[in-house]
Design an enzyme around this catalytic site. Sequence first.
Site, mmCIF file in Angstrom:
data_model
loop_
_atom_site.group_PDB
_atom_site.id
_atom_site.type_symbol
_atom_site.label_atom_id
_atom_site.label_comp_id
_atom_site.label_asym_id
_atom_site.label_seq_id
_atom_site.Cartn_x
_atom_site.Cartn_y
_atom_site.Cartn_z
ATOM 1 N N TYR A 140 9.692 5.627 127.074
ATOM 2 C CA TYR A 140 9.284 4.231 127.232
ATOM 3 C C TYR A 140 8.617 3.990 128.590
ATOM 4 C CZ TYR A 140 12.216 3.493 123.128
ATOM 5 O OH TYR A 140 12.754 3.562 121.861
ATOM 6 N N TYR A 181 11.531 -3.253 118.803
ATOM 7 C CA TYR A 181 12.650 -3.727 119.638
ATOM 8 C C TYR A 181 12.437 -3.381 121.103
ATOM 9 C CZ TYR A 181 15.523 0.371 121.036
ATOM 10 O OH TYR A 181 16.009 1.503 121.650
ATOM 11 N N ARG A 182 11.497 -2.490 121.394
ATOM 12 C CA ARG A 182 11.361 -1.952 122.746
ATOM 13 C C ARG A 182 10.117 -1.083 122.728
ATOM 14 N NH1 ARG A 182 16.073 2.198 124.641
ATOM 15 N NH2 ARG A 182 15.507 2.496 126.828
HETATM 16 C C1 LIG Z 1 15.021 12.813 123.952
HETATM 17 C C2 LIG Z 1 15.284 11.364 124.214
HETATM 18 C C3 LIG Z 1 16.296 10.708 123.529
HETATM 19 C C4 LIG Z 1 16.553 9.345 123.764
HETATM 20 N N1 LIG Z 1 17.584 8.753 123.104
HETATM 21 C C5 LIG Z 1 17.879 7.448 123.347
HETATM 22 C C6 LIG Z 1 18.988 6.829 122.713
HETATM 23 O O1 LIG Z 1 19.746 7.461 121.984
HETATM 24 N N2 LIG Z 1 19.206 5.510 122.958
HETATM 25 C C7 LIG Z 1 18.422 4.800 123.816
HETATM 26 O O2 LIG Z 1 18.676 3.611 124.026
HETATM 27 N N3 LIG Z 1 17.381 5.378 124.441
HETATM 28 C C8 LIG Z 1 17.097 6.678 124.251
HETATM 29 N N4 LIG Z 1 16.052 7.280 124.921
HETATM 30 C C9 LIG Z 1 15.239 6.468 125.856
HETATM 31 C C10 LIG Z 1 15.742 6.508 127.324
HETATM 32 O O3 LIG Z 1 15.723 7.810 127.801
HETATM 33 C C11 LIG Z 1 17.141 5.948 127.496
HETATM 34 O O4 LIG Z 1 17.211 4.645 126.980
HETATM 35 C C12 LIG Z 1 17.590 5.898 128.957
HETATM 36 O O5 LIG Z 1 18.959 5.591 129.020
HETATM 37 C C13 LIG Z 1 16.806 4.848 129.763
HETATM 38 O O6 LIG Z 1 16.799 5.205 131.096
HETATM 39 P P1 LIG Z 1 17.840 4.639 132.170
HETATM 40 O O7 LIG Z 1 19.136 4.449 131.477
HETATM 41 O O8 LIG Z 1 17.787 5.537 133.333
HETATM 42 O O9 LIG Z 1 17.261 3.184 132.510
HETATM 43 P P2 LIG Z 1 16.231 2.809 133.676
HETATM 44 O O10 LIG Z 1 15.058 3.698 133.583
HETATM 45 O O11 LIG Z 1 16.921 2.719 134.958
HETATM 46 O O12 LIG Z 1 15.857 1.325 133.233
HETATM 47 C C14 LIG Z 1 15.065 1.039 132.122
HETATM 48 C C15 LIG Z 1 14.246 -0.218 132.418
HETATM 49 O O13 LIG Z 1 15.112 -1.344 132.490
HETATM 50 C C16 LIG Z 1 14.719 -2.214 133.563
HETATM 51 N N5 LIG Z 1 15.775 -2.224 134.581
HETATM 52 C C17 LIG Z 1 16.551 -1.166 134.911
HETATM 53 N N6 LIG Z 1 17.454 -1.506 135.822
HETATM 54 C C18 LIG Z 1 17.259 -2.806 136.102
HETATM 55 C C19 LIG Z 1 17.921 -3.704 136.959
HETATM 56 N N7 LIG Z 1 18.950 -3.330 137.686
HETATM 57 N N8 LIG Z 1 17.470 -4.975 137.016
HETATM 58 C C20 LIG Z 1 16.423 -5.376 136.244
HETATM 59 N N9 LIG Z 1 15.775 -4.552 135.395
HETATM 60 C C21 LIG Z 1 16.186 -3.270 135.318
HETATM 61 C C22 LIG Z 1 13.419 -1.670 134.107
HETATM 62 O O14 LIG Z 1 12.340 -2.274 133.436
HETATM 63 C C23 LIG Z 1 13.492 -0.195 133.740
HETATM 64 O O15 LIG Z 1 12.219 0.378 133.627
HETATM 65 C C24 LIG Z 1 15.775 8.634 124.696
HETATM 66 C C25 LIG Z 1 14.758 9.294 125.392
HETATM 67 C C26 LIG Z 1 14.523 10.649 125.162
HETATM 68 C C27 LIG Z 1 13.455 11.332 125.961
#
Ligand SMILES: Cc1cc2nc3c(=O)[nH]c(=O)nc-3n(C[C@H](O)[C@H](O)[C@H](O)COP(=O)(O)OP(=O)(O)OC[C@H]3O[C@@H](n4cnc5c(N)ncnc54)[C@H](O)[C@@H]3O)c2cc1C
Lengths: 520, 182
Positions: A89, A465-466
Amino acid sequence: MLPPNLTQADFDRAMDELRAVLGREWVIAEDGPRRASYRDPFAPRDVDKSEPTAAVAPANVSEIQQVLTIARQYRLPLWPISTGRNFGYGGPAPRHAGTVVLDLKRMNRIIEVNEKHAYAVVEPGVSYFDLYRYLQARKIKLWMDPAAPGWGGVMGNLVDRGAGYTPYGEHFMAQCGMQVVLADGTIVETAMGATPNAKARHLYKYGHGAWVDGIFTQSNFGIVTQIGIWLMPEPPGYRPYLVTFPHEDDIHQITEVLRPLKLGMLVPNAATTVGLIWEAAVKVSRAQYYDGKGPLPDSARKRLASDLNIGNWNFYAALYGPEAIMNNNWKVIEESFRQVNGAKFYFEADRGGDPAFAYRAQLMRGIPNMTEYSLLNWVGAGSHVDFSPISPVTGDGALKQFHIMRDLCHRHGFDYIGEFLVGWRDMHHILMLVFERNDEERKRAVRELFEALVNEAAQAGYGEYRTHLDYMDAIAETYHWNERALYRSFEMMKDALDPQGILAPGKSGIWAGRSHHKRS
Amino acid sequence: MPTRRAFLQSTLAVIALPAVGLSIVHSAIAARPLRFVIDGGCAVARRLADCAGATLAGDDVAVLIELLNRDEADAWIGLTRDAQRFIFETLARPRGFELRYAGTHDYRTGTLQHRVVGDLALIAPHTQALAAAGANWPTALLDYAALLSRSRTPGDSARITTATLRPPGSADYLTSWCWRRS
Ligand SMILES: Cc1cc2nc3c(=O)[nH]c(=O)nc-3n(C[C@H](O)[C@H](O)[C@H](O)COP(=O)(O)OP(=O)(O)OC[C@H]3O[C@@H](n4cnc5c(N)ncnc54)[C@H](O)[C@@H]3O)c2cc1C
């Protein structure tokens, strides 16, 4: 690239002031591997389009407030991230080049785990691995709910409204209590937290008056600095299972069978119906089955299914509870799915050594891992973007979405790599568009495919949704009922809460009045 | 080029990370410590660990993160599939590591194509060693470990194809790499 309307001299001054607040180490403005780590390596278009101009990493709320003061003064756009693993994303990158990433990874305290009331309170930098290890080390009998990549964060994933696989898989539903810093530096505690000395801050979501927590998710109205998250008490028993189905169009009947099981909570967790290639790609690569161009032919798909003993659809869920309840529930579940011709049933003991079953079994009981990344090996050096429309839990809806997405993928020369994740009353249909990272031709094809997907899904009445950074505006446009009334209301909120538009410009297609012109 | 294998055999331990199919091999090669990361899910990569006489010592990608945080190891050398390379790279970059060497090893056309990128002094002998080792090419990585870790910023590349078939249980596309603390 510099932030809009900022001269190099002003930018340098702003960086100097930030260094004075955060220390040199935590203002990353120089070219080099540290700044490069804030790019989106999976971007299907030119990575420069979302190249951050710098990153800053405050250690606490007071430093965030000081960063905001400088940002307001210089009109420096800030993109908050928590763990920054949002790959598929956009990763840690901002929507627009010239934005400064506000990296909150240093704020990584697990502030509280309350075993009696089954919740945790965390700061942004707490990853699923961190929380899991904390619970294990203290033998706390609570389960958390990780997304598939364990290096993601409890908060980052939740505020982007991500999903996991236990009964608490709808992450935002399990959220209770939030601390947010607004663009003007005001710290807000939501709901019960607004009462001084609050006793039920993480037990009752709504407090008194308007309930605002939702507006701080997938948005750019504030910086979330603490979050309460409900955890699941460890059940007395756990039994993950897999049901495989032989035919592509079985998704119709599977979904019809599943709906009453979900609504009646006989399937209590966020269960997944996983397509053939998603299931296979954790274990093998495409070239082992087909070396031509275009989607995998039927003959290769058949070989894949038979070699790996998997179905065209593979349904994963779990039983939770005392033995007697699990046994009773299983009778109903098995009887229900037996209605689908060719259904085959497996428990953990039947799938020993199967990495796909193993990682799903871990996720459905809250154990974080990284196995799903292996999907990217399907094409050798793979990247991916996700297309994620919501579907009703109906056979017609699932089949229609599947046909639209599969056919478009095939027409553009891609394999359909998808799964349906069933929540409470909906299904997240996740299409992983896996492409060769270094192949410009394939990147172009992905962009064309993605546009076609957005348009066809919207015409058929399905919204996403995203989405990935590159498509935030495009998806926002599909939410246009009543002359964009919803987005116009977002813009009013944005202009009220962040009139200078310094927080996450363009997040989810939301822009402040002054930066409307920046929409791509 | 002196072989380091005998020395490594006496000093290695492995942390297997089945969750991501990674294994970490510790070693104290040369003056500054090196580590190896090996794709536990791939037979060819496991050969490197076998050859080094490595032993199992852990099972979680969180261990990798912890090691990167507190480790004195200067360079990390890997033989993994691409997604596992990506995981390592994502963890290493913000901690100030720089890429010194990168290779791809591709069985997908029925032969084995090695493509390596590094500095000039490294590229020619390393490519030759990979080719000469035939099916045992992962051991050439072990032999060249010290040199890879001393490589300067990659600028030169070389390609070589050998008539080697993919062994059963092996990935058909592997990457090798070296990241060094800057
Ligand atoms: C192989 C693979 C599998 C995946 N499987 C899943 C899955 O099962 N479920 C799923 O949901 N996703 C999945 N993803 C997508 C993603 O990798 C995950 O959702 C991951 O947890 C998001 O990164 P993060 O938790 O580090 O969030 P971050 O990258 O830290 O945050 C995501 C976004 O939220 C906002 N944000 C973050 N923190 C804040 C804050 N404190 N205040 C305001 N805004 C903020 C920002 O816009 C940021 O870009 C997958 C991705 C891959 C590559």
